[in-house]
Design a protein around this motif. Structure first.
Motif, PDB file in Angstrom:
ATOM      1  N   CYS A  47       0.834  -1.212   0.000  1.00 25.46           N
ATOM      2  CA  CYS A  47       0.000   0.000   0.000  1.00 25.46           C
ATOM      3  C   CYS A  47       0.866   1.258   0.000  1.00 25.46           C
ATOM      4  N   VAL A  48       1.897   1.254   0.803  1.00 27.14           N
ATOM      5  CA  VAL A  48       2.814   2.397   0.861  1.00 27.14           C
ATOM      6  C   VAL A  48       3.493   2.584  -0.495  1.00 27.14           C
ATOM      7  N   SER A  49       3.917   1.499  -1.105  1.00 26.49           N
ATOM      8  CA  SER A  49       4.577   1.558  -2.401  1.00 26.49           C
ATOM      9  C   SER A  49       3.631   2.091  -3.483  1.00 26.49           C
ATOM     10  N   GLU A  50       2.393   1.622  -3.480  1.00 20.41           N
ATOM     11  CA  GLU A  50       1.413   2.079  -4.460  1.00 20.41           C
ATOM     12  C   GLU A  50       1.112   3.564  -4.277  1.00 20.41           C
ATOM     13  N   THR A  51       1.046   4.014  -3.043  1.00 19.01           N
ATOM     14  CA  THR A  51       0.806   5.426  -2.768  1.00 19.01           C
ATOM     15  C   THR A  51       1.979   6.274  -3.260  1.00 19.01           C
ATOM     16  N   ALA A  52       3.186   5.827  -2.998  1.00 21.21           N
ATOM     17  CA  ALA A  52       4.373   6.550  -3.454  1.00 21.21           C
ATOM     18  C   ALA A  52       4.412   6.612  -4.980  1.00 21.21           C
ATOM     19  N   ALA A  53       4.050   5.519  -5.646  1.00 18.74           N
ATOM     20  CA  ALA A  53       4.033   5.493  -7.109  1.00 18.74           C
ATOM     21  C   ALA A  53       2.998   6.475  -7.653  1.00 18.74           C
ATOM     22  N   ALA A  54       1.831   6.532  -7.025  1.00 20.12           N
ATOM     23  CA  ALA A  54       0.789   7.465  -7.461  1.00 20.12           C
ATOM     24  C   ALA A  54       1.254   8.911  -7.278  1.00 20.12           C
ATOM     25  N   GLU A  55       1.943   9.179  -6.177  1.00 21.75           N
ATOM     26  CA  GLU A  55       2.471  10.523  -5.938  1.00 21.75           C
ATOM     27  C   GLU A  55       3.531  10.885  -6.968  1.00 21.75           C
ATOM     28  N   MET A  56       4.364   9.931  -7.340  1.00 20.58           N
ATOM     29  CA  MET A  56       5.383  10.184  -8.362  1.00 20.58           C
ATOM     30  C   MET A  56       4.742  10.496  -9.704  1.00 20.58           C
ATOM     31  N   ARG A  57       3.688   9.736 -10.067  1.00 23.24           N
ATOM     32  CA  ARG A  57       2.984  10.012 -11.322  1.00 23.24           C
ATOM     33  C   ARG A  57       2.383  11.415 -11.308  1.00 23.24           C
ATOM     34  N   SER A  58       1.767  11.797 -10.198  1.00 20.96           N
ATOM     35  CA  SER A  58       1.163  13.127 -10.089  1.00 20.96           C
ATOM     36  C   SER A  58       2.223  14.225 -10.182  1.00 20.96           C
ATOM     37  N   ALA A  59       3.341  14.026  -9.511  1.00 21.97           N
ATOM     38  CA  ALA A  59       4.422  15.015  -9.550  1.00 21.97           C
ATOM     39  C   ALA A  59       4.994  15.130 -10.961  1.00 21.97           C
ATOM     40  N   TYR A  60       5.120  14.014 -11.658  1.00 18.87           N
ATOM     41  CA  TYR A  60       5.624  14.015 -13.030  1.00 18.87           C
ATOM     42  C   TYR A  60       4.687  14.811 -13.928  1.00 18.87           C
ATOM     43  N   LYS A  61       3.388  14.553 -13.792  1.00 17.04           N
ATOM     44  CA  LYS A  61       2.409  15.265 -14.611  1.00 17.04           C
ATOM     45  C   LYS A  61       2.427  16.760 -14.317  1.00 17.04           C
ATOM     46  N   ALA A  62       2.488  17.126 -13.044  1.00 20.68           N
ATOM     47  CA  ALA A  62       2.517  18.535 -12.673  1.00 20.68           C
ATOM     48  C   ALA A  62       3.775  19.208 -13.214  1.00 20.68           C
ATOM     49  N   GLY A  63       4.910  18.548 -13.081  1.00 21.47           N
ATOM     50  CA  GLY A  63       6.165  19.095 -13.590  1.00 21.47           C
ATOM     51  C   GLY A  63       6.150  19.240 -15.098  1.00 21.47           C
ATOM     52  N   PHE A  64       5.586  18.266 -15.778  1.00 16.28           N
ATOM     53  CA  PHE A  64       5.490  18.319 -17.237  1.00 16.28           C
ATOM     54  C   PHE A  64       4.628  19.504 -17.656  1.00 16.28           C
ATOM     55  N   LYS A  65       3.487  19.671 -16.984  1.00 12.53           N
ATOM     56  CA  LYS A  65       2.582  20.784 -17.310  1.00 12.53           C
ATOM     57  C   LYS A  65       3.238  22.127 -17.009  1.00 12.53           C
ATOM     58  N   ASP A  66       3.964  22.212 -15.887  1.00 12.53           N
ATOM     59  CA  ASP A  66       4.671  23.444 -15.557  1.00 12.53           C
ATOM     60  C   ASP A  66       5.723  23.761 -16.615  1.00 12.53           C
ATOM     61  N   GLY A  67       6.451  22.757 -17.041  1.00 20.23           N
ATOM     62  CA  GLY A  67       7.468  22.955 -18.076  1.00 20.23           C
ATOM     63  C   GLY A  67       6.855  23.426 -19.387  1.00 20.23           C
ATOM     64  N   ALA A  68       5.724  22.842 -19.764  1.00 22.47           N
ATOM     65  CA  ALA A  68       5.041  23.254 -20.988  1.00 22.47           C
ATOM     66  C   ALA A  68       4.535  24.685 -20.873  1.00 22.47           C
ATOM     67  N   ALA A  69       4.018  25.042 -19.696  1.00 21.51           N
ATOM     68  CA  ALA A  69       3.536  26.411 -19.483  1.00 21.51           C
ATOM     69  C   ALA A  69       4.690  27.409 -19.574  1.00 21.51           C
ATOM     70  N   LEU A  70       5.852  27.053 -19.021  1.00 18.30           N
ATOM     71  CA  LEU A  70       7.017  27.928 -19.114  1.00 18.30           C
ATOM     72  C   LEU A  70       7.462  28.110 -20.560  1.00 18.30           C
ATOM     73  N   MET A  71       7.482  27.024 -21.311  1.00 18.34           N
ATOM     74  CA  MET A  71       7.877  27.122 -22.726  1.00 18.34           C
ATOM     75  C   MET A  71       6.898  27.996 -23.495  1.00 18.34           C
ATOM     76  N   GLU A  72       5.620  27.845 -23.200  1.00 20.00           N
ATOM     77  CA  GLU A  72       4.603  28.653 -23.877  1.00 20.00           C
ATOM     78  C   GLU A  72       4.799  30.132 -23.530  1.00 20.00           C
ATOM     79  N   GLU A  73       5.077  30.434 -22.277  1.00 17.86           N
ATOM     80  CA  GLU A  73       5.265  31.811 -21.850  1.00 17.86           C
ATOM     81  C   GLU A  73       6.509  32.426 -22.505  1.00 17.86           C
ATOM     82  N   ILE A  74       7.559  31.665 -22.623  1.00 26.68           N
ATOM     83  CA  ILE A  74       8.797  32.158 -23.238  1.00 26.68           C
ATOM     84  C   ILE A  74       8.582  32.491 -24.699  1.00 26.68           C
ATOM     85  N   GLN A  75       7.723  31.730 -25.362  1.00 31.31           N
ATOM     86  CA  GLN A  75       7.475  31.950 -26.797  1.00 31.31           C
ATOM     87  C   GLN A  75       6.676  33.222 -27.071  1.00 31.31           C
ATOM     88  N   ARG A  76       6.060  33.821 -26.056  1.00 28.98           N
ATOM     89  CA  ARG A  76       5.251  35.038 -26.270  1.00 28.98           C
ATOM     90  C   ARG A  76       6.095  36.253 -26.414  1.00 28.98           C
TER      91      ARG A  76
END
Length: 76
Positions: A47-76
């Motif tokens: 259960c602890v391992s599954e929770t940690a994996a879910a948190e890693m997936r969420s952090a990856y998605k958030a980081g990816f979205k933040d990176g895309a938002a930064l790239m979009e902002e730089i292009q303006r």
């Protein structure tokens, strides 16, 4: 799509080994448990391992979205 990227890269990510402290605590503890307690303990660790994996997936998605938002902002 981000989930697919994460799942593809996840195979390339090498898992960390348990720390010496974890092994020093866990191994003797496991040896002191009955078979039923050991089964419950392993289920708790899963259960602890599954929770940690879910948190890693969420952090990856958030980081990816933040990176895309930064790239979009730089292009303006």
């Amino acid at each position: 799509m981000i989930d697919a990227l994460y799942n593809y890269r996840h195979g390339d990510i090498h898992s960390a080994e348990f720390s010496d402290e974890f092994n020093a605590l866990c191994i003797p503890f496991e040896k002191s448990l009955t078979e039923a307690q050991l089964t419950t303990f392993h289920k708790l660790l899963d259960c602890v391992s599954e929770t940690a994996a879910a948190e890693m997936r969420s952090a990856y998605k958030a980081g990816f979205k933040d990176g895309a938002a930064l790239m979009e902002e730089i292009q303006r």
